[in-house]
Write an enzyme that holds these catalytic residues in place. Structure first.
Site, PDB file in Angstrom:
ATOM      1  N   THR A 249       0.422   5.085   0.364  1.00 57.47           N
ATOM      2  CA  THR A 249      -0.480   6.191   0.690  1.00 57.47           C
ATOM      3  C   THR A 249       0.310   7.365   1.243  1.00 57.47           C
ATOM      4  O   THR A 249       1.351   7.190   1.883  1.00 57.47           O
ATOM      5  CB  THR A 249      -1.522   5.750   1.728  1.00 57.47           C
ATOM      6  OG1 THR A 249      -0.849   5.314   2.916  1.00 57.47           O
ATOM      7  CG2 THR A 249      -2.373   4.600   1.200  1.00 57.47           C
TER       8      THR A 249
ATOM      9  N   VAL B 198       5.234  -0.805   3.274  1.00 57.65           N
ATOM     10  CA  VAL B 198       6.123  -0.166   2.311  1.00 57.65           C
ATOM     11  C   VAL B 198       7.393   0.377   2.960  1.00 57.65           C
ATOM     12  O   VAL B 198       8.418   0.543   2.286  1.00 57.65           O
ATOM     13  CB  VAL B 198       5.373   0.963   1.559  1.00 57.65           C
ATOM     14  CG1 VAL B 198       5.077   2.128   2.498  1.00 57.65           C
ATOM     15  CG2 VAL B 198       6.137   1.425   0.333  1.00 57.65           C
TER      16      VAL B 198
ATOM     17  N   GLU C 215      -2.735  -4.865  13.977  1.00 60.16           N
ATOM     18  CA  GLU C 215      -1.789  -5.835  14.516  1.00 60.16           C
ATOM     19  C   GLU C 215      -2.389  -6.678  15.634  1.00 60.16           C
ATOM     20  O   GLU C 215      -2.063  -7.860  15.770  1.00 60.16           O
ATOM     21  CB  GLU C 215      -0.526  -5.118  15.000  1.00 60.16           C
ATOM     22  CG  GLU C 215       0.678  -6.022  15.113  1.00 60.16           C
ATOM     23  CD  GLU C 215       1.970  -5.237  15.170  1.00 60.16           C
ATOM     24  OE1 GLU C 215       2.640  -5.125  14.124  1.00 60.16           O
ATOM     25  OE2 GLU C 215       2.318  -4.727  16.256  1.00 60.16           O
TER      26      GLU C 215
ATOM     27  N   HIS D  23       7.813 -10.354  15.421  1.00 58.55           N
ATOM     28  CA  HIS D  23       8.179  -8.965  15.678  1.00 58.55           C
ATOM     29  C   HIS D  23       9.579  -8.923  16.284  1.00 58.55           C
ATOM     30  O   HIS D  23       9.863  -9.578  17.288  1.00 58.55           O
ATOM     31  CB  HIS D  23       7.168  -8.332  16.630  1.00 58.55           C
ATOM     32  CG  HIS D  23       7.186  -6.848  16.611  1.00 58.55           C
ATOM     33  ND1 HIS D  23       8.252  -6.106  17.083  1.00 58.55           N
ATOM     34  CD2 HIS D  23       6.267  -5.939  16.171  1.00 58.55           C
ATOM     35  CE1 HIS D  23       7.986  -4.824  16.944  1.00 58.55           C
ATOM     36  NE2 HIS D  23       6.800  -4.698  16.382  1.00 58.55           N
ATOM     37  N   ALA D  24      10.463  -8.146  15.668  1.00 55.32           N
ATOM     38  CA  ALA D  24      11.866  -8.113  16.092  1.00 55.32           C
ATOM     39  C   ALA D  24      12.024  -7.692  17.551  1.00 55.32           C
ATOM     40  O   ALA D  24      12.844  -8.257  18.287  1.00 55.32           O
ATOM     41  CB  ALA D  24      12.655  -7.167  15.185  1.00 55.32           C
ATOM     42  N   TRP D  25      11.255  -6.716  17.979  1.00 57.16           N
ATOM     43  CA  TRP D  25      11.377  -6.214  19.345  1.00 57.16           C
ATOM     44  C   TRP D  25      10.807  -7.204  20.354  1.00 57.16           C
ATOM     45  O   TRP D  25      11.442  -7.539  21.350  1.00 57.16           O
ATOM     46  CB  TRP D  25      10.686  -4.866  19.465  1.00 57.16           C
ATOM     47  CG  TRP D  25      10.624  -4.340  20.874  1.00 57.16           C
ATOM     48  CD1 TRP D  25       9.548  -4.346  21.711  1.00 57.16           C
ATOM     49  CD2 TRP D  25      11.692  -3.747  21.616  1.00 57.16           C
ATOM     50  NE1 TRP D  25       9.860  -3.789  22.919  1.00 57.16           N
ATOM     51  CE2 TRP D  25      11.182  -3.407  22.894  1.00 57.16           C
ATOM     52  CE3 TRP D  25      13.033  -3.465  21.335  1.00 57.16           C
ATOM     53  CZ2 TRP D  25      11.953  -2.807  23.881  1.00 57.16           C
ATOM     54  CZ3 TRP D  25      13.805  -2.862  22.316  1.00 57.16           C
ATOM     55  CH2 TRP D  25      13.272  -2.544  23.566  1.00 57.16           C
TER      56      TRP D  25
ATOM     57  N   PHE E 203       0.849  -1.190   0.000  1.00 60.00           N
ATOM     58  CA  PHE E 203       0.000   0.000   0.000  1.00 60.00           C
ATOM     59  C   PHE E 203       0.885   1.240   0.000  1.00 60.00           C
ATOM     60  O   PHE E 203       1.808   1.353   0.819  1.00 60.00           O
ATOM     61  CB  PHE E 203      -0.920   0.010   1.222  1.00 60.00           C
ATOM     62  CG  PHE E 203      -1.856  -1.162   1.275  1.00 60.00           C
ATOM     63  CD1 PHE E 203      -3.036  -1.155   0.534  1.00 60.00           C
ATOM     64  CD2 PHE E 203      -1.559  -2.281   2.041  1.00 60.00           C
ATOM     65  CE1 PHE E 203      -3.893  -2.243   0.563  1.00 60.00           C
ATOM     66  CE2 PHE E 203      -2.410  -3.369   2.084  1.00 60.00           C
ATOM     67  CZ  PHE E 203      -3.579  -3.348   1.343  1.00 60.00           C
TER      68      PHE E 203
ATOM     69  N   ASN F  71       2.754  10.216   2.050  1.00 55.96           N
ATOM     70  CA  ASN F  71       4.181  10.395   1.771  1.00 55.96           C
ATOM     71  C   ASN F  71       4.885   9.097   1.394  1.00 55.96           C
ATOM     72  O   ASN F  71       6.002   9.122   0.875  1.00 55.96           O
ATOM     73  CB  ASN F  71       4.878  11.015   2.992  1.00 55.96           C
ATOM     74  CG  ASN F  71       4.398  12.427   3.275  1.00 55.96           C
ATOM     75  OD1 ASN F  71       3.995  13.151   2.361  1.00 55.96           O
ATOM     76  ND2 ASN F  71       4.436  12.831   4.538  1.00 55.96           N
TER      77      ASN F  71
END
Length: 319
Positions: free
Chosen positions: A99, A189, A278, A210-212, A97, A101
């Site tokens: 959108t 993105v 999430e 999730h890395a964290w 997606f 900026n």
């Protein structure tokens, strides 16, 4: 004379009907032929033990409680899978997606890096869903790569961008994507491919750790804890915390995930609860266990100090 006219009209109608069916179902026919080829070779699909060895990484969780592989560098043999998938002539879709900026430089960087590292040597279709298709960057793609752009349709009274995006994706999978690809990934993105993202990641359903939160205790995971929410997970429950950055699987499995998310977020809105994509993603994979789990190597945040467990970063996350 009247009988001859009626007979001619009937014959003409039959011809037109046959032509209509031929062209209307040609795309479906091609897709079914691909599915048949996959089905015919299904018995030859390499057993997990022939390409995946969790014992090579005793320092990490390499197998889930439901015996799905957690992919870390050193645990898999991509060449074994290459021999299988090359015979099937598969096509992989990658949807993103774009959108606001994110439709300019972040999108250009994402597609450029994906063109270089995503499923090298395979047919790939990049799907870009954007606010506007007129101001998108120019993309020069390599062989076996094609690109499709779609404008995101607006929805009245919809202030949730994730809900709007998922409604759009739902429509595109039903109308088009399911007939074009064998596997589909949806990715955020704001990330950049750094190394090969290959066929070891293909499966009926694919989730990204999730890395964290991988290095945290399950009781600390930011699951939805409100009992009235459709995304609710009790404190004593849960397997991993999954990242929204990467979701994949067969088109129909991705479609099912989207449908469950839309239902969940709609129910929460009815109950005047604000919940995140999430949180619903984690609830979905809590109930529907993924067939492939991607380690934090597949989506690492370079702002974090890289621990020794991370050997080979596939994608860099940029919040």
């Amino acid at each position: 004379m009247q009988y001859k006219k009626e007979a001619l009209l009937l014959m003409l109608f039959a011809v037109l009907l046959a032509l209509t069916q031929r062209f209307s179902y040609s795309r479906t026919k091609d897709h079914l032929q691909k599915m048949y080829a996959c089905w015919k070779d299904h018995l030859e699909e390499p057993h997990l033990s022939t390409w995946f060895d969790p014992k090579k990484r005793p320092d990490v969780i390499a197998t889930t409680g439901w015996l799905a592989p957690v992919l870390w560098e050193g645990t898999y043999n991509r060449e074994v899978l290459e021999q299988y998938y090359k015979r099937l002539n598969i096509t992989i879709g990658l949807a993103v997606f774009a959108t606001g900026n994110f439709s300019k430089e972040p999108l250009r960087r994402f597609i450029k890096s994906a063109d270089k590292y995503f499923m090298v040597g395979y047919n790939v279709i990049f799907y870009i869903l954007a606010d506007s298709t007129y101001n998108l960057p120019y993309f020069e793609l390599g062989p076996l790569r094609t690109l499709k752009t779609w404008r995101l349709f607006e929805e009245e009274m919809c202030q949730d961008c994730n809900l709007r995006n998922m409604n759009n994706m739902h429509s595109k999978i039903i109308q088009c994507i399911q007939y074009e690809v064998n596997f589909l990934f949806m990715m955020a993105v704001n990330q950049t491919f750094k190394n090969n993202f290959g066929v070891e990641t293909l499966g009926k359903s694919v989730a990204q750790l999730h890395a964290w939160w991988y290095f945290k205790k399950p009781r600390d995971f930011p699951y939805e804890r409100r009992t009235k929410s459709a995304a609710f997970i009790p404190f004593e429950k849960g397997d991993f915390y999954y990242h929204r950055a990467i979701v994949g699987g067969t088109p129909l499995n991705v479609l099912n995930l989207i449908e469950q998310y839309i239902k969940g977020i709609t129910d929460d809105n009815t109950n005047k609860l604000v919940s995140t994509f999430e949180s619903h993603l984690n609830k979905y994979f809590f109930i529907n266990k993924p067939a492939r789990v991607l380690s934090p190597e597949y989506n690492w945040d370079p702002r974090f100090k890289t621990p020794p467990e991370i050997k080979h970063i596939k994608i860099a996350w940029k919040p």
